[in-house]
Each structure stands twice: as structure tokens, then as C-alpha cells.
Design a protein around this motif. Structure first.
Motif, PDB file in Angstrom:
ATOM      1  N   ARG A  32      29.888  34.978  45.726  1.00  0.00           N
ATOM      2  CA  ARG A  32      29.499  34.768  44.321  1.00  0.00           C
ATOM      3  C   ARG A  32      30.688  34.493  43.416  1.00  0.00           C
ATOM      4  NH1 ARG A  32      25.297  38.625  44.839  1.00  0.00           N
ATOM      5  NH2 ARG A  32      26.717  40.303  44.289  1.00  0.00           N
ATOM      6  N   GLU A  33      31.891  34.980  43.824  1.00  0.00           N
ATOM      7  CA  GLU A  33      33.028  34.937  42.890  1.00  0.00           C
ATOM      8  C   GLU A  33      33.919  33.731  43.171  1.00  0.00           C
ATOM      9  OE1 GLU A  33      34.570  35.134  40.020  1.00  0.00           O
ATOM     10  OE2 GLU A  33      33.785  37.181  40.017  1.00  0.00           O
ATOM     11  N   ARG A  34      33.748  32.650  42.362  1.00  0.00           N
ATOM     12  CA  ARG A  34      34.534  31.451  42.640  1.00  0.00           C
ATOM     13  C   ARG A  34      35.486  31.136  41.497  1.00  0.00           C
ATOM     14  NH1 ARG A  34      30.536  26.913  44.778  1.00  0.00           N
ATOM     15  NH2 ARG A  34      32.514  25.991  45.380  1.00  0.00           N
ATOM     16  N   VAL A  35      35.546  32.035  40.505  1.00  0.00           N
ATOM     17  CA  VAL A  35      36.362  31.733  39.323  1.00  0.00           C
ATOM     18  C   VAL A  35      37.495  32.738  39.161  1.00  0.00           C
ATOM     19  CG1 VAL A  35      36.299  31.345  36.836  1.00  0.00           C
ATOM     20  CG2 VAL A  35      34.261  30.872  38.228  1.00  0.00           C
ATOM     21  N   ASN A  36      37.162  34.017  39.387  1.00  0.00           N
ATOM     22  CA  ASN A  36      38.124  35.061  39.022  1.00  0.00           C
ATOM     23  C   ASN A  36      38.860  35.591  40.255  1.00  0.00           C
ATOM     24  OD1 ASN A  36      39.415  37.396  38.238  1.00  0.00           O
ATOM     25  ND2 ASN A  36      37.849  37.950  36.735  1.00  0.00           N
ATOM     26  N   LYS A  37      40.116  35.155  40.414  1.00  0.00           N
ATOM     27  CA  LYS A  37      40.895  35.539  41.603  1.00  0.00           C
ATOM     28  C   LYS A  37      41.153  37.048  41.619  1.00  0.00           C
ATOM     29  CE  LYS A  37      44.253  32.624  42.689  1.00  0.00           C
ATOM     30  NZ  LYS A  37      45.597  32.018  42.753  1.00  0.00           N
ATOM     31  N   ARG A  38      41.364  37.628  40.421  1.00  0.00           N
ATOM     32  CA  ARG A  38      41.668  39.064  40.388  1.00  0.00           C
ATOM     33  C   ARG A  38      40.501  39.895  40.925  1.00  0.00           C
ATOM     34  NH1 ARG A  38      41.364  41.398  35.295  1.00  0.00           N
ATOM     35  NH2 ARG A  38      39.595  42.080  36.001  1.00  0.00           N
ATOM     36  N   ARG A  39      39.263  39.467  40.558  1.00  0.00           N
ATOM     37  CA  ARG A  39      38.080  40.183  41.060  1.00  0.00           C
ATOM     38  C   ARG A  39      38.029  40.130  42.580  1.00  0.00           C
ATOM     39  NH1 ARG A  39      35.651  43.313  41.026  1.00  0.00           N
ATOM     40  NH2 ARG A  39      33.522  42.703  41.444  1.00  0.00           N
ATOM     41  N   VAL A  40      38.371  38.958  43.154  1.00  0.00           N
ATOM     42  CA  VAL A  40      38.332  38.845  44.616  1.00  0.00           C
ATOM     43  C   VAL A  40      39.344  39.829  45.223  1.00  0.00           C
ATOM     44  CG1 VAL A  40      38.772  37.322  46.585  1.00  0.00           C
ATOM     45  CG2 VAL A  40      37.546  36.454  44.591  1.00  0.00           C
TER      46      VAL A  40
END
Length: 934
Positions: free
Chosen positions: A903-911
Motif C-alpha cells: 500500500r505504501e508507495r509514497v512515504n519511504k520513512r513509513r516503509v
């Protein structure tokens, strides 16, 4: 066998057996049987070492495996611990402490629900009459228990929400503890060791953020204890801990009440200084500084009490200027330096009106501080200094650096007036013929000047011309003074660039100092600064500078690193000359070394030759690092006007490199096996490429050919690094790129062969190779379109490199993939290889070690962004394998993680955060104390 293991641990001389025993015992401590054997080991007929192990095992069970204890056993556990503590009250001290720590841990886990008034209960239990145990022993056991309780709380593994809850319960319970401590301190017949224990216990409790006003009586009692030499150290700790707790600043009235007793210590401080009692003066100074440094803002806010705070500041000033030389006769003054920073910050943070009032009060104080600091920075007499150990000299050097930093900071408060006052003092000192001054005094004043000029722009100061005029008047009788004169001239090099007429005042001093090995560091670094800052004004002096430098280089006066700096200085100097002048100087400067190198190239390799070769190659590298006639590095606005007309013909550095190229090849052919020599050769070209940029182009074909031959014969990391540099600089130069492309393909194919033979012994080559590939993808991605580049093999090498134990290599491999994956769409061969082999990459990433998780998370993020449709299939397939990536995670947890990632394709920090969480789950550490280290 438990006793056997303990016997091995304590008494077996064989270290292997000790280690085995320790491992086995660690396992035993956490086994379910530990509950049973711990009490047996605590029998009174066992030796203390064995009893200690039993008590430790209990503490480990209670503190780490609390959830394994059924609630209906809490009470019996508590009773047993109380019984054993009473029993050990007159027994072994180390076992008693361990049992107290176990009971403290139990109390922290039970309060407040399961054991509401734990602390009050402890006090009551031990105050109850027990005819078997002597009253004093009981009292000491209770104090031990009360002391370890807050300490155990600080290190406990309670979850965050429980920590807050337990802290406030403990803070309320101090009502059961403090009256008892006060009573024990005030009793006439309390023996010293009990009072000592009381003060330690108080010290331990104040760290729980207990309101300062509740501590007031005990702090006053601790002040009284300072008069008792036996209690002095413990009382200092108690007062300092109480005053320093962050929460204390809320209780301004209590803080104000503490100023008089601190000022009351001044007589004791003076006597200690007079009798040379360093411990006492140190302790009193710590108290004064704790009050001043932690609470200057709160106390300055009480404007009507300004006089009592000023008295405290003056007491700290006395500590700063305490008589004697640091660190031999005193160690106190260094404690005070941070206070002056804090006080200044606080004064400058007030609104203008209040600041103006305080500036009036404190400017004179800060001028006095400068005098005191410069006095403390003075060297002792030569005779005395001769007796100092090298360790003492080093501590004194660091202390002077701290003073220098403080002076630089104080400049913000005092401004230009500070420089004027230093200049006036120095002028009076040097022109006073009646009273000749000591060199120490002159040196300290110059040192103050240098400290400020090094970091503050003194171009606007009207005293610098006078200072430059004074410098030649200093009679230099000694090394320390000469060093400071050099460093001061160095600190003024930017000023000299703007006032070139003054260069001749100081340059002769610097050139003269170059010939003195004792002034090596200061004279060479000063010449380098002058050559860098003033190069456009140095042509008239160039011949002289080169001649002196050549002479000291030939006489080998300086150590290797200073020779390298000297070459850099000459590079700056020559950059500003006309090309034919540069070539003429280069010729005279380099010829002796070239002749030496020719001789060395003919001799069979041996260790002393190797050092000589590396030294000569290093001199050339450093010269070419700064010799830049196109002025890429000029950032001074003022030099724009002075720029020389564009040069015609080849760059002088290229001319020299072409002349020595064959010689370098000859040296290489003999030393190809030696990584350090290869590195030194590569460094010459790498430094030249970095400095010359496009001007280096004529060298490209022959350099690429040489690098190719070198790397094919014996692969070395430094050759790859130089190739990377060439790719970086010439990527967009179609005319010069073909030889670089051929070299890139050759290096790649040789490295791929190395991978087939087993790359584990060459982590440095793998690291450099991954960086080269990443640079190629960044600057010249179409290299990956070459038919003779095996993209699949390169990809597989990348995956292998991810599994290396060396962190830098793994990091470089991650860097390669984060450059490769975004190219899937535009470069067909890359896209094809990733789609066919991406799953292998994903598996490698999911199995990666925890320490580099952030870098692996970047690969996951890139896969998700650039290969989304594939990733969703791969991650599903990978997670379906049993026990992958760890048997500790359930299928549901794996599914949740996969969904979160996709789901996370924008926020690198969240990954990165998701990956960190999942890694902890995989290692069975989620929600444990281990995660707190993150």
C-alpha cells in the motif's frame, strides 16, 4: 552439577571451562527449575558466591519473567524475600544487596494494585522489633532496600505507561521515607556509616523527580554533613543530585533559599585551596556550579534577588580562577566552563530592556572572566613543565582548547571591545622596557587573539593592523610561543588576503620557522593557509617560498603528513602563476623526486623501497590536489577581479603527468601485487581528475589502457574507484567516453569472473564494484544496453553482495539496486532481468540482517514503486514458504506486513518503520525490552 558449574565459574583456572560454566549457568537461571533451586542455594551453610548466584537467579526471574508468576504466589514470594533479607542483614553484603534488588523488582511489578503501600510496608516491617537481628543491622538492611528501589526503577523493563504510573506512586511514597532519613541524620548517636547510607539513599530518591521543596530539609541536613570529612563526598553527591534534577527549576523559592548555604561554603573552600585539599575544593565547586548552571535562567528571572545571584557567579569565578596549574595542582576550574556558556545564553535570551540591565551588570564580569581564563591558559615555568608527564601535557592541551572555545563564545557578548582590550594588553606588554614580561604572559594573550580570529571574521577589526605590526617585535625564545605566533598568523590569513601589503611583515617569520622541526605542524599549516587565501598576491614571493620549501623537503625535516601539506601549499601557490612559470617551478620541484623514483623503479622490490615510492607518489598527489589553474575552487568574491586570462595550451599538470607516465607504468609493473602502491598510483590520477575535470581529457586514453591492464592482471579496489571517477566526470563527453566505456566493460567482465571464483576474500573489491555500477546507472545508464554486458550476471552478483557480512559492502549493494530498479522501464535488458530474477532479490532482502534494515527497506520501496505488479506476486509466493523469513511470525502477521508494504508507495520513512517492526517480530523481540534500544 549446578554446584559443579558454580565451582568451575569461580575457581577453575581454565578460561574455556569458566566460559562453558557461565553459559550453562545463564541457561539455568532462566529455566523453570530456577524457582526451586534459588532458595536452596540461599541456605546459610553455602558460601557467599553460591548464595549470590541464588539471589541473582531470583532477581532475573522476577524482573524478566514476571508474567510466568501466578498471582496467587505473589504474597508467599514477598514473605520469603522479607525473611531472607532479615536473615542476611548481618550476613554477606553482596547477597543482601541482590536480595534487596529482587524485592525491589517485585514491589515495582506489584504496585500500586497488588501491593498498594509497598514502601510504607517495607519501613514498617523493618522497624518491627525482631530480637534475633541487631537493630543497626536491620536499619542498614532497610536503607539498602530503600536505596536500590529507585535504582531498580531507573533500569527496570517496565512498559512506558507503567513507568509513569509507578514513578508517581513512588514520588508520593517518599512521605514514608524522608522523615525516617531526616530522623537518622539528626540523631546524635547515629554512627557515621549509617549517616553515609542515609545520604546515599536520599541521592537515589531525588532522581525520581520529587518536588524540590519536599527535599528541602534533607538538602539542608546534607549541607551540615559537608562539615564532616567522613561524609563529605556522599553529601556532595546528594546535594548535586537534588539540585540538578530537571524538575527543580519549578521551585524558585526553594532555589533562592539554597543560595545562602552555598555561599556559606566559601570559607571552607578558601581553606581547602590554601591547604591544597583538592577533593574538598572540587566538591564545593561542583555544588556551586550545579546551582548556577542548572538554574541560571530561573534565578536571573528573580530580578530583585540579582545581588545574591551575582554573589554566586563570583563564587564560580573564584573556582574558575582557582590557583595552580591545571591538571597538576588543580582539577576544578574545568568544571566551571559550561556555566559561563549557559549564563551568557540566558542573558542574551531576555527581551531588550531586561537584557540591557543584565549586560550592565555582567559585561564587567565577562571581561574579568577573559583575564582569568588567559591567566589559567598560561604555561608553567619551563622547569616545572619539564617535570610534567606526557599525559598531563595532553590534558593541559585539551584544557586550553576548551578555554579557546569559551573565549570564542564570549566574543558574542563582548564584541570588538574584547579584541581591543587584548591588543592594548599585548601592546603594553611588548613595549614596556621597565618590566620585561615572561614569554608565558605574551603567549597567553596571543592565544586569546588566535582563538577568536580562527572562527570570527576579524576583517572589520581596527586592531589587526596593529597586531600584525607587533608580531615581529615578539622575541621568540621558546617553542610554545613560536607555535602560537604561527597559528595566530594562520588565523589571520583571510585578513591578509584583503590587506596584501602586510604579507611581507609576517611571511619571513613563517619561512624561517619552516626550517625548525619542532614547529613543523604550526609553520606548515600556516604556510598552507597563506598560500590558499592569498595566492593571487604571492607571485612576488613565489620563488622564495618554493626555494625554502624545496630545501626543507630535501633535508627531510618534516614528517610525512606535513610534507604532504607543504606540497598542497605549493599547489595553491603555483596555481596563480603564468603557465611557463608554473612549468619552470614544477620542473625544479619535481625533478629530484623523479630521479629518485627512476632509481627505485630499477631496484628489486623491498619494504624500505616501498615506503619511499609511496612517499614520492603521495607528494605528487598532494601537489596535484591543489594545483588548479582554472580556479574551480575559488569561492572568494574578491578574487573575481584578480582572475588570470584563460590559459592556452595543455594544463601544466597534464604536461607533467605525460612526462612521468611511462615511469609510473614501470613502477606499477613491479609492484602490481601491492595494494598500497597501486592505491598511491591511482590516487595521483584520482586527485588530478577531481581538480582538473575536463582539462584532464588528454590523459584519458592512456590512463584507461593502463587501468585495464592493471585490473586484468591483479584486480584492486583502488582501480575500480578511479574508473568510477572517470565515468562520473566524462559521462557526457562523447569525444572522450569510448575508452572509458571499454574500461568499464573490461572491469565488469573481470569482476564477474572473480565472482565465479569466490568473492568472499575481496569485500573491498565487491564494495567498489557495486559503487561503480551505481555511478554508471546514475550518469550513463545506456552502458547497460551494451550487448557484451551480462546484465543478469551483474544482477546476481548484486544479490550475492547483499549477503556479505561487511556492512559497507552491503550498503554499496543496496545503493546499486536503488539505482537499478528505477531503470526497469527505460532500459529493456534491465527490465527483463529484474522481472525474471526479482523474486530472488526480494528473498535476499527479507532475510537481511537487522543492523542494515534501513538500506534494505529502500530496495523494497524501489521494488514497490517500479515493479509493483510483480512485487505483489513475489511477496505472496515468498511469504507462503513455511518458516520464511522466520518461524516466529504467523501467516496473519506475514499477510499484514505484505499488505502494508504494497500500500505504501509514497512515504519511504513509513516503509522503513514497517520493515523495522517486522524484523523485530521475526526475531521474537517485539514488545520486549530489546526494542527500547531502537
Amino acid at each position: 552439577s549446578l554446584f559443579q558449574a558454580l565451582h568451575q565459574l569461580y575457581y577453575d583456572p581454565n578460561i574455556e571451562n569458566k566460559n562453558l560454566a557461565q553459559k550453562w549457568l545463564m541457561q539455568a537461571q532462566i529455566s523453570p527449575q530456577a524457582w526451586h533451586f534459588s532458595w536452596l542455594l540461599l541456605n546459610m551453610d553455602k558460601v557467599p558466591e553460591i548464595q549470590y548466584f541464588g539471589a541473582s537467579a531470583l532477581h532475573i526471574k522476577i524482573s524478566r519473567y514476571w508474567n510466568d508468576i501466578p498471582a496467587d504466589q505473589y504474597e508467599s514470594l514477598k514473605t520469603q524475600l522479607f525473611t531472607h533479607i532479615t536473615r542476611f542483614a548481618s550476613g554477606s553484603k553482596i547477597v543482601l544487596t541482590r536480595l534487596c534488588v529482587a524485592l525491589a523488582s517485585l514491589a515495582l511489578s506489584m504496585m500500586p494494585e497488588a501491593w498498594p503501600c509497598a514502601v510504607a510496608d517495607m519501613v514498617r516491617m523493618f522497624q518491627a522489633e525482631d530480637s534475633n537481628v541487631d537493630g543497626r543491622a536491620r536499619c542498614l538492611a532497610l536503607l539498602e532496600l530503600l536505596t536500590v528501589l529507585p535504582e531498580e526503577f531507573q533500569t527496570s523493563r517496565l512498559p512506558q505507561y507503567r513507568k509513569g504510573q509507578v514513578r508517581s506512586v513512588l514520588a508520593q511514597e517518599c512521605g514514608s521515607v524522608f522523615p525516617l532519613l531526616e530522623q537518622l541524620l539528626q540523631q546524635q548517636d547515629s554512627p557515621g556509616f549509617i549517616k553515609q547510607k542515609v545520604l546515599k539513599c536520599f541521592s537515589s530518591w531525588v532522581q525520581l523527580e520529587i518536588p524540590l521543596m519536599d527535599c528541602e530539609n534533607l538538602i539542608q541536613a546534607a549541607f551540615t554533613s559537608l562539615q564532616d570529612p567522613e561524609l563529605f563526598d556522599t553529601a556532595v553527591e546528594a546535594v548535586v543530585n537534588a539540585i540538578s534534577q530537571p524538575d527543580a527549576q519549578r521551585y524558585v523559592n526553594t532555589l533562592l533559599k539554597l543560595i545562602p548555604p552555598v555561599l556559606g561554603l566559601q570559607e571552607q573552600l578558601r581553606q581547602a585551596v590554601q591547604s591544597g585539599d583538592m577533593e574538598t575544593s572540587h566538591g564545593i565547586c561542583r555544588i556551586a556550579v550545579a546551582l548556577g548552571e542548572n538554574h541560571s535562567r530561573a534565578l536571573l528571572d528573580q530580578v530583585e534577588h540579582w545581588q545574591s545571584f551575582l554573589a554566586l557567579v563570583n563564587m564560580i569565578m573564584f573556582c574558575t580562577g582557582i590557583p595552580g596549574h591545571y591538571p597538576v595542582n588543580e582539577t576544578t576550574s574545568s568544571l566551571t566552563l559550561t556555566f559561563w556558556y549557559t549564563l551568557q545564553d540566558d542573558i542574551l535570551s531576555f527581551e531588550p530592556d531586561k537584557q540591557a540591565v543584565y549586560q550592565q551588570v555582567y559585561r564587567p564580569v565577562y571581561f574579568q572572566l577573559v583575564d582569568v581564563l588567559l591567566h589559567k591558559a598560561q604555561f608553567p615555568s619551563d622547569e616545572e613543565y619539564g617535570f610534567w608527564s606526557s599525559d598531563e601535557k595532553e590534558q593541559f592541551r585539551i584544557y586550553r582548547v576548551d578555554i579557546s572555545d569559551t573565549l570564542m563564545y564570549v566574543y558574542e557578548m563582548l564584541g570588538a571591545e574584547l579584541l581591543s582590550s587584548l591588543y592594548d594588553k599585548l601592546g603594553r606588554l611588548l613595549t614596556n622596557t621597565e618590566q620585561p614580561s615572561t614569554w608565558q604572559h605574551t603567549e597567553a594573550l596571543l592565544y586569546g587573539f588566535q582563538s577568536i580570529a580562527e572562527t570570527i571574521d576579524v576583517n572589520y577589526s581596527d586592531v589587526v593592523p596593529g597586531l600584525i605590526g607587533l608580531i615581529p617585535r615578539i622575541s621568540i625564545s621558546n617553542v610554545q610561543l613560536a607555535d602560537t605566533v604561527m597559528f595566530t598568523i594562520g588565523a589571520l590569513s583571510e585578513w591578509l588576503a584583503d590587506h596584501p601589503v602586510m604579507i611581507n611583515n609576517v611571511l619571513p617569520l613563517v619561512l624561517q620557522a619552516l626550517g625548525n622541526p619542532e614547529l613543523s605542524i604550526s609553520s606548515v599549516s600556516t604556510l598552507k593557509k597563506i598560500c590558499r587565501e592569498c595566492k593571487y598576491d604571492l607571485p612576488p614571493y613565489a620563488a622564495n617560498i618554493v626555494a625554502v620549501s624545496q630545501e626543507v623537503l630535501m633535508k627531510q625535516i618534516h614528517k610525512t603528513s606535513q610534507c604532504m601539506w607543504l606540497m598542497q601549499a605549493l599547489g595553491f601557490l603555483l596555481s596563480a602563476l603564468q603557465v611557463e612559470e608554473i612549468l619552470k617551478n614544477l620542473h625544479s620541484l619535481i625533478t629530484p623526486y623523479i630521479q629518485q623514483l627512476e632509481k627505485l623503479a630499477d631496484e628489486p622490490p623491498n619494504p624500505s623501497n616501498k615506503l619511499a615510492i609511496i612517499h614520492i607518489l603521495g607528494l605528487l598527489s598532494n601537489l596535484f590536489t591543489t594545483l588548479d589553474i582554472s580556479h574551480h575552487d575559488d569561492d572568494h568574491e574578491s578574487t573575481e577581479v584578480k582572475k588570470l586570462p584563460a590559459q592556452q595550451g595543455p594544463n601544466p599538470v597534464v604536461v607533467v603527468l605525460q612526462q612521468v607516465f611511462q615511469l609510473i607504468q614501470k613502477v606499477l609493473s613491479k609492484w602490481l601485487n601491492d595494494a598500497q602502491v597501486v592505491e598511491s598510483v591511482c590516487a595521483i590520477f584520482e586527485k588530478s581528475v577531481k581538480t582538473l575535470l575536463d582539462d584532464f581529457a588528454p590523459m584519458v586514453p592512456q590512463l584507461c589502457e593502463m587501468l585495464g591492464q592493471m585490473y586484468s592482471t591483479i584486480p584492486q579496489a583502488s582501480a575500480i574507484d578511479l574508473t568510477r571517477q572517470l565515468v562520473h566526470i566524462f559521462a557526457h563527453e562523447p569525444a572522450h567516453f569510448p575508452p572509458i566505456k571499454a574500461l568499464f566493460l573490461l572491469v565488469t567482465s573481470v569482476t564477474l569472473t572473480l565472482f565465479q571464483q569466490g568473492p568472499r576474500d575481496h569485500p573491498d573489491i565487491v564494495d567498489s564494484f557495486m559503487q561503480l555500477l551505481a555511478q554508471a546507472l546514475k550518469r550513463k545508464p545506456d552502458l547497460f544496453l551494451c550487448s557484451n554486458l551480462d546484465v543478469k550476471a551483474v544482477f546476481q552478483c548484486g544479490v550475492l553482495s547483499l549477503k556479505f557480512p561487511e556492512a559497507p559492502t552491503v550498503k554499496a549493494s543496496c545503493g546499486f539496486f536503488t539505482e537499478l530498479l528505477p531503470r526497469c522501464g527505460e532500459i529493456a535488458p534491465v527490465g527483463q532481468v529484474v522481472h525474471e530474477n526479482g523474486k530472488v532479490l526480494l528473498q535476499a532482502v527479507l532475510e537481511a540482517p537487522r543492523s542494515l534494515m534501513d538500506h534494505f527497506a529502500e530496495i523494497l520501496f524501489a521494488l514497490n514503486k517500479h515493479c509493483f505488479s510483480y512485487l505483489s506476486i513475489w511477496i505472496k509466493e515468498a511469504m507462503q514458504q513455511d518458516g520464511f523469513p522466520s518461524a516466529r511470525v504467523s501467516p496473519e502477521q506475514k499477510e499484514t506486513f505484505s499488505q502494508q508494504i504494497l500500500r505504501e508507495r509514497v512515504n519511504k520513512r513509513r516503509v522503513k518503520e514497517m520493515v523495522k517492526e517486522f524484523t523485530l517480530l521475526c526475531r521474537g523481540l517485539h514488545g520486549t525490552e530489546y526494542t527500547a534500544d531502537y
